[in-house]
Scaffold this active site. Structure first.
Site, PDB file in Angstrom:
ATOM      1  N   HIS A   1       0.829  -1.204   0.000  1.00 32.77           N
ATOM      2  CA  HIS A   1       0.000   0.000   0.000  1.00 32.77           C
ATOM      3  C   HIS A   1       0.867   1.260   0.000  1.00 32.77           C
ATOM      4  CE1 HIS A   1       0.325  -0.943   4.407  1.00 32.77           C
ATOM      5  NE2 HIS A   1       0.428   0.376   4.515  1.00 32.77           N
TER       6      HIS A   1
ATOM      7  N   ASP B   1       0.279  -7.521   0.004  1.00 30.00           N
ATOM      8  CA  ASP B   1       0.709  -6.200   0.467  1.00 30.00           C
ATOM      9  C   ASP B   1       2.229  -6.100   0.481  1.00 30.00           C
ATOM     10  OD1 ASP B   1       0.653  -3.636   1.389  1.00 30.00           O
ATOM     11  OD2 ASP B   1      -0.172  -4.094   3.360  1.00 30.00           O
TER      12      ASP B   1
ATOM     13  N   GLY C   1       2.621   4.751  10.595  1.00 33.80           N
ATOM     14  CA  GLY C   1       4.003   5.110  10.359  1.00 33.80           C
ATOM     15  C   GLY C   1       4.913   3.910  10.345  1.00 33.80           C
TER      16      GLY C   1
ATOM     17  N   SER D   1       4.182   1.099   8.742  1.00 35.51           N
ATOM     18  CA  SER D   1       3.898   0.296   7.550  1.00 35.51           C
ATOM     19  C   SER D   1       5.169  -0.043   6.776  1.00 35.51           C
ATOM     20  CB  SER D   1       2.958   1.043   6.613  1.00 35.51           C
ATOM     21  OG  SER D   1       1.632   0.812   6.951  1.00 35.51           O
TER      22      SER D   1
ATOM     23  N   SER E   1       1.824  -4.690   7.625  1.00 39.34           N
ATOM     24  CA  SER E   1       0.711  -4.328   6.758  1.00 39.34           C
ATOM     25  C   SER E   1      -0.257  -3.397   7.472  1.00 39.34           C
ATOM     26  CB  SER E   1      -0.014  -5.589   6.272  1.00 39.34           C
ATOM     27  OG  SER E   1      -1.156  -5.260   5.494  1.00 39.34           O
TER      28      SER E   1
END
Length: 479
Positions: A218, A247, A334, A336, A352
């Site tokens: 993402h 992802d 933050g 991710s 994720s």
């Protein structure tokens, strides 16, 4: 415009300026007991390191076929517990016991559990829900976040009840499922409306031999060009990005001479060498690094998880991601793309999303690294030989843990690109629960230009200027 070569001590992954002084108890070498040399009684379960248990589980899953119904790691006893369906004395049980596993008879087969998951997908794909197989209970655990109420909750509850009490359980989460985009070492991209911040996951070598890194899909969908500072020039470009469904993103460094060592920066100049891709095992201890919250540890609680995130582009839509690792390791916006890894150098997952935070706790989901490597054709380690297994078939026999168990299961990447090693440890490099830059990155402060306050929007404001959380970025240009 060229950029400075990345210092090895900083070019790791998912960091933050964590105070990791109390880490010795967690990341000590050989903290997990090694595999027993050989018990005379083959029916007596053996003790394993978590990584070796994962490899054995992969082997047994293939060897036992339809009789295999999942497995988990009993960290207290340091044993691999294998679920089987069938009689006590059949050949399947004998085979599993001879391999050193503790064998448990269960009612639900893997096929039964997968059928239950398919029913949930058909009847209960609702934003704010997730489900994963828990081999410890031999059930599918269904979770609903705080947004699932009224008719949605009734629909979910009815679907779960229809599966039967012996097949699935339903629980509530106090938080809200969301992707944690915007933050492991911080990386930034300038997009319309402000800055996006994510975390670098693991440095890898792309299939064409160029240095690259993995991060969340993402993040790669949100922006194409990425920098190591909030307002800096791009230093890397997205090559592949997949979200939803999976992802993960493969992002190539623009400078082919970029130093990209295969290690995790855990703060204070400490690193953990990453030597192999590892499949997760329920029950094992794992560590997560992220640019907002730094280093945290926890336990794998489920595999093959499905998460239904509320779509960020379609108010009435849902972004479903499958095949994730579920844990109780905390994370916040933050984090991710940040790294999930084991104490002995196994790259396990990419952050994720999930619910909760690092004060109240919650569920966090990770994209398996093994699947990301297989899909992108990348291998762990730098093209200059800094990492193990950089070429196809690059598996040195002596690098295998557990007498060759690394050959098993999903750990084999891209036709033989299995990463050797695994006996590396970052002794004393990480304290459980140590917060990187605690107090420097507010959860709602994550995206956008610093003036946006939407939850999950990572901004580099406050936490991205090199203090605390963002100063250990995997592509940091620090001196």
């Amino acid at each position: 415009m060229s950029h400075k070569r990345i210092p090895k001590r900083k070019a790791a992954i998912a960091a933050g300026g964590v105070a990791a002084l109390g880490a010795a108890a967690i990341l000590l070498p050989n903290a997990m007991a090694s595999q027993d040399g050989g018990a005379a009684d083959n029916a007596t379960p053996r003790t394993f390191k978590a990584t070796d248990a994962s490899n054995l589980a992969s082997q047994l899953a293939k060897a036992l076929g339809d009789s295999f119904a999942g497995s988990y790691y009993d960290s207290a006893k340091q044993q691999l517990v294998v679920n089987v369906v069938g009689g006590d004395n059949n050949k399947v049980v004998v085979k599993a016991k001879k391999a050193g596993a503790a064998v448990r008879q269960v009612s639900n087969s893997t096929a039964d559990l997968k059928a239950a998951a398919r029913t949930l997908k058909t009847k209960a794909t609702i934003p704010g829900t997730s489900w994963a197989v828990d081999p410890r209970t031999n059930k599918v655990v269904v979770t609903a976040d705080s947004t699932v109420t009224g008719a949605k909750w009734n629909r979910l509850q009815s679907t779960v009840q229809g599966l039967g009490t012996g097949m699935a359980t339903l629980k509530k989460s106090a938080g809200t499922f969301k992707t944690f985009a915007s933050g492991g070492d911080a990386i930034f991209s300038q997009v319309q409306g402000g800055n996006v911040r994510c975390s670098l996951g693991f440095n890898v070598t792309a299939s064409d031999g160029k240095p690259a890194f993995l991060t969340a899909g993402h993040c790669g969908v949100a922006a194409k060009q990425w920098s190591d500072s909030q307002n800096g020039q791009p230093v890397a470009t997205v090559d592949q990005a997949t979200f939803p469904g999976n992802d993960f993103s493969l992002v190539k460094y623009n400078d082919p001479n970029t130093q990209a060592p295969s290690e995790v920066n855990t703060g204070n100049g400490q690193t953990v060498k990453i030597t192999q891709a590892a499949d997760a095992t329920v029950g094992e201890t794992v560590f997560r690094m992220g640019s907002t919250t730094g280093l945290h540890n926890g336990t794998v609680t489920g595999l093959d998880a499905t998460v239904n995130f509320q779509s960020e582009t379609n108010p009435g839509g849902v972004d479903t991601v499958n095949g994730l690792i579920q844990t109780n390791v905390c994370a916040e916006p933050g984090d991710s793309g940040g790294s999930l890894f084991t104490q002995d150098g196994g790259a396990v997952g990419l952050t994720s999303g999930g619910s909760g935070d690092c004060k109240a706790g919650g569920e966090t989901f990770f994209q398996p690294v093994t699947a990301a490597l297989q899909a992108t054709g990348a291998t762990l380690g730098a093209g200059n030989g800094a990492g193990a297994g950089n070429g196809a078939g690059g598996q040195a026999g002596g690098n295998q843990q557990g007498g060759g168990n690394q050959q098993a299961g999903g750990n084999q990447q891209g036709g033989g690109n299995q990463q050797g090693g695994g006996d590396q440890s970052g002794a004393g490099t990480a304290a459980p629960g140590d917060q990187s830059g605690a107090g420097t990155a507010a959860p709602g402060d994550q995206s956008g230009s610093g003036t946006q306050s939407q939850p999950g929007d990572q901004s580099g404001a406050g936490a991205s200027d090199g203090s605390g959380a963002a100063n250990g970025s995997g592509i940091s240009q620090g001196q």
